[in-house]
Design an enzyme around this catalytic site. Structure first.
Site, PDB file in Angstrom:
ATOM      1  N   GLU A   1     -10.322 -17.029 -64.637  1.00 35.57           N
ATOM      2  CA  GLU A   1      -9.737 -18.368 -64.768  1.00 35.57           C
ATOM      3  C   GLU A   1     -10.588 -19.379 -64.015  1.00 35.57           C
ATOM      4  O   GLU A   1     -10.945 -19.174 -62.850  1.00 35.57           O
ATOM      5  CB  GLU A   1      -8.318 -18.338 -64.198  1.00 35.57           C
ATOM      6  CG  GLU A   1      -7.609 -19.663 -64.131  1.00 35.57           C
ATOM      7  CD  GLU A   1      -6.212 -19.523 -63.535  1.00 35.57           C
ATOM      8  OE1 GLU A   1      -5.517 -20.552 -63.424  1.00 35.57           O
ATOM      9  OE2 GLU A   1      -5.821 -18.392 -63.176  1.00 35.57           O
TER      10      GLU A   1
ATOM     11  N   ASP B   1     -10.146 -23.118 -62.899  1.00 39.11           N
ATOM     12  CA  ASP B   1      -9.277 -24.285 -62.796  1.00 39.11           C
ATOM     13  C   ASP B   1     -10.115 -25.528 -62.571  1.00 39.11           C
ATOM     14  O   ASP B   1     -10.539 -25.828 -61.451  1.00 39.11           O
ATOM     15  CB  ASP B   1      -8.285 -24.104 -61.650  1.00 39.11           C
ATOM     16  CG  ASP B   1      -7.257 -23.034 -61.919  1.00 39.11           C
ATOM     17  OD1 ASP B   1      -6.865 -22.903 -63.091  1.00 39.11           O
ATOM     18  OD2 ASP B   1      -6.858 -22.326 -60.984  1.00 39.11           O
TER      19      ASP B   1
ATOM     20  N   HIS C   1     -11.508 -18.704 -60.103  1.00 42.79           N
ATOM     21  CA  HIS C   1     -10.891 -17.411 -59.763  1.00 42.79           C
ATOM     22  C   HIS C   1     -11.584 -16.346 -60.602  1.00 42.79           C
ATOM     23  O   HIS C   1     -11.888 -16.592 -61.777  1.00 42.79           O
ATOM     24  CB  HIS C   1      -9.408 -17.371 -60.134  1.00 42.79           C
ATOM     25  CG  HIS C   1      -8.534 -18.385 -59.503  1.00 42.79           C
ATOM     26  ND1 HIS C   1      -7.675 -18.100 -58.461  1.00 42.79           N
ATOM     27  CD2 HIS C   1      -8.323 -19.698 -59.800  1.00 42.79           C
ATOM     28  CE1 HIS C   1      -6.976 -19.178 -58.141  1.00 42.79           C
ATOM     29  NE2 HIS C   1      -7.354 -20.165 -58.946  1.00 42.79           N
TER      30      HIS C   1
END
Length: 457
Positions: A233, A235, A249
């Site tokens: 991920e 962000d 992440h």
């Protein structure tokens, strides 16, 4: 996303996630234009569309309109076991504006927090960008590229999150890997992230009916299954009017992966799972500059502004290793450089590098699972496989969004480095308060552009 079960707050009242395709409501994807740039002032408009995540949709029997899932409970007659449930239950189309408060206009997407529909009340939403086929998620590889969008979050108070990010979902929503999934990307299936959420109603083509591995749940409309859905991920933007963070992440696995047991990293085993749940965040307030972003500050969240994120590589080519994530802002025609860290024991960093992440973890006394699981190189490898664009609005039944805009964790002194993350009160962010006091809260994402470094602003 930061909290262990942050995404639980996204579940829709009395609506769930399925694998067959229903016929009671036609699915029509709202159009959203984006731009692909090749050089500065040379961008081509692409007509795209967005699709609602299937966790919000009406799930009913294939033979009629009986709900398969209500609140956080499955109908055991329709769903006696995971595979039978997938055969018996159909996922239907969505009334985007009327039920979910989701509207588009040209290059702008507006997500409203609370929507009172004819049959239900909807809290939050999550949508994905589809490609030109209107049947698969558009895939992004941003190595040696930049991604830019305009944001208006002036109506997002403490406790809310208007998020724009990338996850390593299957482009087809998992339908080719898991043949029981007949709905695919057209109906928003296949979600995953580094929190390995347990509230996804169908994972790997099977209903998540089995007993949960843990019970840290506070949302009566979010259930928990035994399995979680994990993937890398990135962000780009998690924010409200009081604070913002950019956070990569990573996981030890590639692509969407179903986890169980210790691999999910639940509860006290947060740092023992296959994904880095904390990530390596750059939050200007947390990094020591409390004057940079907020109402009336250098980046003034009272009005719209542009967010530019650049993904630099070791050789300045798309073939290189991801080595740095840089951030710029543009507001009122002025380019604003990112803030610099002002934390004891850290150099004056203004971007995310492995060196920054290591220094941050040491200065804050945090567990460095980001480095353990591969750091920026692993993030770049995820882009090589292709990542899906996600946009959402949500509140946080687990940690009240304090990890983004207040002091967190609450059992530490706020004067300790890294604990203060924003100006919101420690008592803020209670979902019942946010939902009742700020139902009209809205985030608007617009003017999405992507292309080579320096081409999008």
């Amino acid at each position: 996303m930061f909290p262990a079960v942050a995404l639980l707050s996204l579940s829709f009242f009395a609506i769930a996630y399925g694998q067959q395709v229903g016929t009671l409501t036609a699915e029509s994807h709202p159009k959203l234009s984006v731009q692909q740039c090749t050089s500065k002032n040379n961008c081509q408009t692409q007509q795209r569309s967005i699709v609602l995540d299937s966790n919000w949709r009406w799930l009913h029997s294939t033979s009629g309109s009986n709900n398969c899932y209500t609140g956080n409970t499955w109908d055991t007659s329709l769903c006696p076991d995971p595979t039978t449930c997938a055969k018996n239950c159909a996922l239907d189309g969505a009334d985007y504006a009327g039920t979910y408060g989701i509207t588009t206009s040209g290059n702008a997407l507006s997500l409203k927090f609370v929507t009172h529909g004819q049959y239900s009340t909807n809290i939050g939403s999550r949508v994905y960008l589809l490609d030109a086929s209107d049947a698969k998620y558009q895939q992004f590889n941003l190595k040696n590229q930049e991604f830019t969008f305009d944001i208006d979050m002036s109506k997002l108070p403490c406790g809310l999150n208007g998020a724009l990010y990338f996850v390593e979902m299957d482009a087809d929503g998992g339908s080719s890997r898991f043949t029981a999934n007949k709905a695919g990307a057209k109906y928003g299936t296949g979600y995953c992230d580094t929190q390995c959420p347990h509230d996804i109603k169908f994972i790997n083509g099977e209903a998540s009916l089995l007993s949960p591995t843990f019970t840290a749940f506070f949302d009566p409309n979010a259930g928990s299954g035994q399995y979680g859905s994990c993937c890398n991920e990135m962000d780009i933007w998690e924010a409200n009017s009081m604070g913002a963070a950019v956070t990569p992440h990573v996981c030890s696995v590639q692509s969407q992966t179903r986890c169980s047991g210790n691999d999910c990293g639940d509860g006290d085993n947060r740092y023992g799972g296959i994904c880095d749940k904390d990530g390596c965040d750059f939050n200007s307030w947390r990094m020591g500059d409390q004057t940079f972003l907020g109402p009336g500050k250098t980046v003034n969240t009272n009005t719209k502004f542009t967010v530019v994120t650049q993904f630099l590589t070791s050789n300045n080519q798309t073939s290189g290793t991801l080595s740095e994530i840089r951030r710029l802002y543009v507001q009122n025609g002025k380019v604003i450089a990112n803030s610099k860290t002002a934390v004891a024991g850290m150099s004056a960093y203004d971007s995310i590098t492995d060196a920054f992440c290591n220094a941050q973890k040491t200065a804050f006394g945090d567990t460095n699972s980001f480095e353990k699981l591969g750091g920026l190189q692993a993030m770049g490898a995820s882009f090589d496989k292709g990542m899906t664009l996600v946009m959402s609005i949500w509140d946080d039944h687990d940690a009240k969004m304090l990890w983004l805009d207040s002091d967190y964790p609450l059992d530490k002194d706020a004067s300790q480095p890294g604990v203060s993350r924003g100006p919101c009160a420690q008592s803020s962010g209670e979902p019942t308060d946010v939902e009742s006091q700020s139902p009209d809260a809205t985030v608007v994402f617009s003017n999405i552009k992507y292309g080579p470094i320096g081409s999008t602003y």
